[in-house]
Design a protein around this motif. Sequence first.
Motif, short mmCIF file in Angstrom:
data_model
loop_
_atom_site.label_atom_id
_atom_site.label_comp_id
_atom_site.label_asym_id
_atom_site.label_seq_id
_atom_site.Cartn_x
_atom_site.Cartn_y
_atom_site.Cartn_z
N VAL B 532 0.82 -1.21 0.00
CA VAL B 532 0.00 0.00 0.00
C VAL B 532 0.85 1.25 0.00
O VAL B 532 0.62 2.19 -0.75
N ALA B 535 5.30 3.22 -2.04
CA ALA B 535 5.70 4.26 -2.97
C ALA B 535 5.85 5.61 -2.29
O ALA B 535 6.60 6.45 -2.75
N SER B 536 5.12 5.82 -1.22
CA SER B 536 5.03 7.19 -0.73
C SER B 536 5.87 7.40 0.52
O SER B 536 5.68 6.74 1.53
N LYS B 537 6.78 8.31 0.40
CA LYS B 537 7.59 8.76 1.53
C LYS B 537 8.18 7.59 2.29
O LYS B 537 8.15 7.52 3.51
N GLU B 539 11.33 6.46 1.77
CA GLU B 539 12.79 6.41 1.60
C GLU B 539 13.48 6.10 2.92
O GLU B 539 14.47 5.38 2.96
N PRO B 596 7.17 -0.28 -5.24
CA PRO B 596 7.88 0.77 -5.95
C PRO B 596 9.02 1.33 -5.09
O PRO B 596 8.86 1.48 -3.89
N THR B 597 10.09 1.61 -5.71
CA THR B 597 11.21 2.14 -4.96
C THR B 597 12.11 2.93 -5.90
O THR B 597 11.95 2.87 -7.11
N CYS B 598 13.07 3.62 -5.35
CA CYS B 598 13.94 4.38 -6.24
C CYS B 598 15.20 3.62 -6.60
O CYS B 598 15.97 4.07 -7.41
N PRO B 663 7.66 2.24 -18.97
CA PRO B 663 7.20 1.26 -17.98
C PRO B 663 7.97 1.32 -16.69
O PRO B 663 7.44 1.14 -15.63
N ILE B 665 8.93 3.83 -15.23
CA ILE B 665 8.43 4.91 -14.40
C ILE B 665 7.14 4.53 -13.72
O ILE B 665 6.94 4.77 -12.55
N THR B 666 6.30 3.85 -14.45
CA THR B 666 5.05 3.52 -13.81
C THR B 666 5.24 2.44 -12.77
O THR B 666 4.58 2.45 -11.75
N HIS B 667 6.13 1.53 -13.03
CA HIS B 667 6.19 0.41 -12.09
C HIS B 667 7.22 0.60 -11.00
O HIS B 667 6.98 0.32 -9.86
N SER B 669 9.09 3.51 -10.47
CA SER B 669 9.56 4.85 -10.74
C SER B 669 10.49 5.30 -9.64
O SER B 669 10.28 5.05 -8.46
N GLY B 670 11.53 5.90 -10.00
CA GLY B 670 12.48 6.39 -9.03
C GLY B 670 13.15 7.61 -9.58
O GLY B 670 13.00 7.96 -10.75
#
Lengths: 446, 867
Positions: B532, B535-537, B539, B596-598, B663, B665-667, B669-670
Motif C-alpha cells: 500500500v 511508494a510514498s515517503k 525512503e 515501488p522504490t527508487c 514502464p 516509471i510507472t512500475h 519509478s524512481g
Amino acid sequence: MNIVVASSSVDGGIGCWDLQTGAEQLRYKTCASTPHGLTSVGSRFLACSQLRDPSATSGHVLYWSWSKPQAQVKSFPAEPIKPLAANSEGTYIVGGGLSGDIYLWEVATGRLLKKWHAHYRAVTCLVFSEDDSLLISGSEDGCIRVWSLFLIFDDVRRQQASHLYEYSFTEHTLRVTDIVKGYGGGNAIIVSASEDRTCKVWSLSRGRLLRNIVFPSIIDAVALDPGEHVFYAGSRDGKIYIAELNATSSTSNGYGLHIIGSLSDHSKPVTCLAYSAEGNLLLSGSEDGMVRVWDVKTQNIIRMFRHAKGPVNNIVIVRRPAPPLRAESKEQFSSRRHELSLPPPLEKYANSTDEDMDNRTIITLPDTRDLPSYLSSQLINDHIKELQQQGSSAAAEMDVERLKHDCKRSMQMFLKLKKTYDNLQEFCISELLDGEQKGGSEGNSP
Amino acid sequence: MATFDQFENMYDMRLKPVMLRCLIRQYLPDEKRPLSLNHTCSELPKLVSIVQTFRLLSESETHSVDQKLINTWRSAVDDWVNRLELLLSSDTSDKCWIGICLLGVTCLECSNQRFLSSYTVWIDKLLSRIQPPADSQLVKIASCTSISDLLTRLARFPEVKKDGNLLAGKLVQPVLKLLNEDSVEAVLDGAANLLYTIITFFPASIHHHYDRAEAALASKILSGKYSTKTLKKLGCCLALLPKSKGDKDSWPLMMQKILISISDHLNEAFQGVEEEGKADEARRLLVPPGKDPPSPLGGTSFKAARNSERLPASTVSSLMFCCCKMLTSSYPFQVTAPIRSMLALVERLLMVDGSLPHTMLPFMTSMQQELICSELPLLHACSLELLIAIIKAMRSQLLPHAAYVVRLVTRYFRSCAPPELRIKLYSIARMLLISMGVGMAIYLAPDVIDNAFNDLNSLGCEEVETSPAKIGPSTGALVQPSNRKRKHGAKTGPLEKLDTTGPDVETPNMHQMTPITVKIAALDTLEVLLTVGGASKSESWRSSIDSLLIKTATNSCKGGWGNEEDNIFLPHESTSIWTDFQLSSLRALLASFLAPTCVRPPYLSQGLELFRRGKQEAGIKVAGFCSYALLALEVLIHPRALPLDDFYSAYHNSADGASHRFPEITHFSGQKQDTMFFNGMRTTKQSAAESHHDDLYDRWLQNENIPVENLEDHISRPKLGEKPCANDSSFTNIVEVSEQEPAAANSGALERTIDEITVQPPNFQESIPKSHEIVSAEVSMIPAVGRNAEGTEIEYKRSSPACDQDMVSGDDVLADKVDVFENTHGNTCSTLSNAEKSIAYVGHLESDSSMDSFPDIVDADPDTDSD
C-alpha cells in the motif's frame, strides 16, 4: 449493465443510454451542469452541480434517484460549486467552489464535514485517487494540488504541518481543464490538461512532473487507457489526440512529440471524454450535443447518442445492476430498502452546535450472510460421546431406568440370598442345638 | 427377499430401498425389541453416515427408472418415517431421543415433496418434546436441534414463508420458556441455537415477543455464569434481535442499551484503577445531556445480582461480542451508529493497564489490583475485537475518526506484550492500511515498522528448536530494554541489524522470545505496508525493511521446508505453522521486491535463489507461491516495452530507445528513472530535430529472433567451449543490454563487447568498483562532470556487498566464474538506467583502460551534444 450518463451546460436534462444495446433510458429533467459537475454517488444516485449563468453568485446541487425523472433533493451550498466528485463507495461528496475553497460533505447526513481554502482561484476539477485516500484538485490559476484526506481530518497533525497539501504542482501556466488518475494508489500517475495547450503526466509517489506534451490546440478533456499505454486528449480543434505513455511512438505524424495519432470525426470541439474498460470503448462528448462511442482498436465510431442542442460537458459511465426480474424484485427491494430513499440535502455551513451528531455516523451495515447450518448429525456424535463417557448428568439420567431395573434385580437377589442365609442359620442353629444335646448327653454319660 | 437380486454395483438404484429396510431392521429399536443403549451408541453414527453417503432417504432420480422401484423406495422411506414417529412417541427417553435425532437427519435428507407434506406433523411432535416439564435434557436438546434443522430446510422454500413464520411464531414461546426456566447449560445452548435459526430465517415471527426475548437473553448474559461459548451464542441472538422489528430505531436503541450496560459494569470494575471522571465522561457520550436514558438492557424489572468479588469480565466480553456482531451483520436499514462512544469504550478499556493512579493508591488493596490485572488481557482482547468490527462496519466513513484510531492503536502498540493481542493489533494495522490506503500508510508506517522490527529480530521459540545450530554473533543489544525504541533509525546499516537475529542459545531470554504466530502477523503487516505505502515517503525505512525481510526469509528457509502434511501428533493449529511462517516471509520478500522504490532491489539475487529452491523443494503451498513469485519477478527483470499492436500498423515506425523507458516509471519509478525520462525526452527531441531515425526497434526484434544463436556461439566459443553451463536467460540479458545501446553504437562494437565479456572474468574483481565510478558519473546525466552523483552512490554501495559475496564464492572454475559474472552483471546493470547500461558495460569491461575508452562512448551518446 453499463450506463452512459451525459449532461450539458444548457438545460437538456441528463441523458442515459445502455452502452451495450444503445437503448435510451430514463431522461432526468432540468439539469444545466458545470464542467466536471456530474457524478454518480456510489452508483446509488446521480448528483450534479448547477450553474445557469457563469456569472451567477449562487448555484445549487441536485440529486436524482435512478427511478424518477425529477430532481428530488436540492441543496444550496454557500457559493457556486463547479466540480463535484464522490468517492467510490459514495460516502463523501466533495465540491470545488468559485473562491477556491473545497467542501467535503458526508452523503448520509448531508453534513459539511470540512471546508478548506485550496486554491487562489476557482477550482476546476476534483478527482479521488483509486484508494480514495487522496484528493487531487485543479484550479483556474494552473495549480494542481494533492490532498491527503487523512491529514485534512487530523486536527493535531494539521496544525503541525506547514501546509495542508501533499504536493502542489505549479507547472501549468493557465487554467487546468481536466485531470485523470491512473492505476494504483500511492504510485499512480495523473494526467492533467490545461489551457496552456499542454498535457502533463505527474507521479503521485514522487510528486513530480514526468512528461510534458504540447498539443496543437487546447485540450479540454483527457481519458486514460486502463493499461496506461496511451491517453486520449480531446481538443478544441475537434480531434481526439492519442498520446503515448507506455508505448512505442513515431515522431513523424506532425502533431508533435509523443503524439502518435488522432481520432477525428468531430467538427466541433471535444468537451469531455470517458473510457469504458469493458469493451475498450472511448466515449466523447462534443459541442454539437452528440456523444460518440469509439472502438479504440479499429478507431471507428460504433455508436452515437444524440443528447442535446447545447454542448455536452459531462459523460459518466455508471455500472448498475441489471433491473431485477419481477419475481425477485420484491424481495430485493425489501432487503435493501434504503437504496430507494435519497439522503438529505447538503448543508450550507459546518454546523458545529449539534454535538450529538458529531458522535454518531449513519452507516450501512455490510451485507454479510452468515446462515445457520444443519446440526443434527453433529449433535448425534456429541451426544453419543457424552453417553459413552457416562460422565455427564444428562447421560446419567438416561441410565437411571436401567439402574432401577438392576436395582430391582439386585433386590430380588438380595432377598433370595437372605432367605438362603436364614435357612442356613436355622440349619446351623438346629445342628448346634442337636450337637449340644448330643454332647450334653455324651458329657453326662462318662 | 432381495438377496437373490444381482446388483450392478454400489451405485445401483435398486440397492437403496433394500439397504434402507435392512438398516431399519438392524438398528432401529421397536416396541418388541428393547433398546440396549450401549449397543446403539456405537451404531447410530454409522447408521447416519450410511444414510447420508448413499442418500437413502432422497428418493431422487425417480424420473429415470421404473415405477416399481419408485414404489418400493417410497414404501421403504414410509417405513422409516413411521418407525421414527413411533420412536418419538415412545415413553422411554432413550428411544425418544433416537427418534428425534434421526428425524433431524431425515429433515435434511428427505425429498422436497415428503418434507413439504409432513413438516407440520413433525414440528408438532418435536415441539411437544420441549414442552412437558419432566423430560430428559438430552431429549430437549435434541428436539431443539432437530427443529432448528427443520426450519433451516423450510427456509429454502420461499413459497411457504408465511407458513414458516406462523410455525416459528408458535415456537418462540416455548423456546423463551426454556431459556428462562432451564438453568442447565447444555439446554440453554440448544435453545440458543434454535432461537438463532428462528431470528435468522423467520425474524418476523419473534416480533410480538421482542421484549420478552430481550429480557430472557439479557438476564442470562448478565448473570455471566455460563461458558464463553454459550454466552457468545446468546449474545449473537441478542445482536440479531433488532432485525425482527425491522425498523430504523431498534438497532441504535439496542446498541445504546448494550453500551450503557457495559459502561455500568466497567464503572464498578474499574473503580480505583482509572482516573475519576472517566465514568461520567463515558456516560455523557452515551446519553447526551438533556435526553432521557433508555430503559436498561433486559427491561426495567431486571437487576443483575452483582458480586463484588468477581470481575464481570465474562459479562462484559459477551456484551462486547454482541456489539461486534451487531456491527458486522446486515440490517435492512441504514443505522445511526454511536461511533464516538464505541471508540471511547475501546480507548477506556485499552488505557487501563492495572496501574493505580496516584489519587487512588490508598483505596485499593493488592488483591483487588491482582484481580483486575488477571482479567485485563481478556478485556483488552475484546476491545480490540470491537475496534476491528468498527473498522469493518465503518469502512470509508471512519475517515473523520481515523486519526484518533491511529493514535489509539500506536499508543497501545508500544506497551502491548501478550502475543494474542499483538496479533490482533497487527491485523488492525493491516485493515487500516487496506481500507484507508496511502494516506494511512504514511502515518502508520513508523509504528508498524518499529514493532515489526522488534518482533522479527527477537528470538523465536520455534526457531531455536528447529535450527539450534544457528549461532549468530553475540547480540548484546538484544537483552537491553532500550531495544524497543526506534531501532530502525535511518542511519543503521542493514548488515549490523541483521546480526541481531542470531539466537543466543546459551542465554535464552524468555522475555525476548516472540512466538512464531506474532512473527507471521508482523510479516503479513509489512507485506501490506509495502504494497500500500511502498511508494510514498518510504525512503527512510525502505532499505532497512528490505534487508530485514531478506534476512528473515533466508533464516526461515534455512532449516528445510515445513511439512504441509497434517501431523496427527500435534494439535491442529500447529501442524503447518512453520510452513505458514515460510510462506509469510516469502510473501513479504516478494512485496519488498515489487513495491515501488527508487533503487533496484539490492537482494534480488538471493531472493531469486530462495524462490527457485522453494519451487523445487518445498511442499505444494510454498512451491506454488514460489513459482508465482518467479513469474511476478519476471516483469521486474525484463521490463516490457511492447508495441501497441493497434497502432503499430498505422504508425509503423522505428522507436527511440528512450521511449521504452516509460514502464520503468510507472512500475518502479524512481529518481533516476525520472531523470532518465527527461533525458529520454531530450533525446527524442533531438533525434526528431535531426530526423535521425534509427531502426533500433527493428534491430531489437531481429536480435531476439535470429542472432541470439550466433551470439551464443560467439560467447561460448572463446573460453566456454566445453562447459556451456550458462543458461539462456543470462544470454538474453546480455543481448538486451547491448540492445539498449544508443543509436550510434554500431553492431561491430556490439560484438566486440560481447567478446570482451567473456574474456574479462579473471580480473573483474577489480573492475567492478571502477565501473561503479564510471557508471555513477554517467548517471548524473552530465557526462563532462559526473563526480557528484550522491543519489546514485548509495545504491552502488548497496549492491556491492552482494557482488563481493558472489565473487568470493566463485573460485577457479571458469564456469563458476561465468555464473558469478552473470550475477554481478545482473546486479550492476540492474542498478543502471537502460540508456547508460551499455556504456557502463563497456566501461566495466575495459576497466584497465576505462578512462581511455571513455571518450568514445561519450561520443556515442547523443546526450553529449546537448550539454
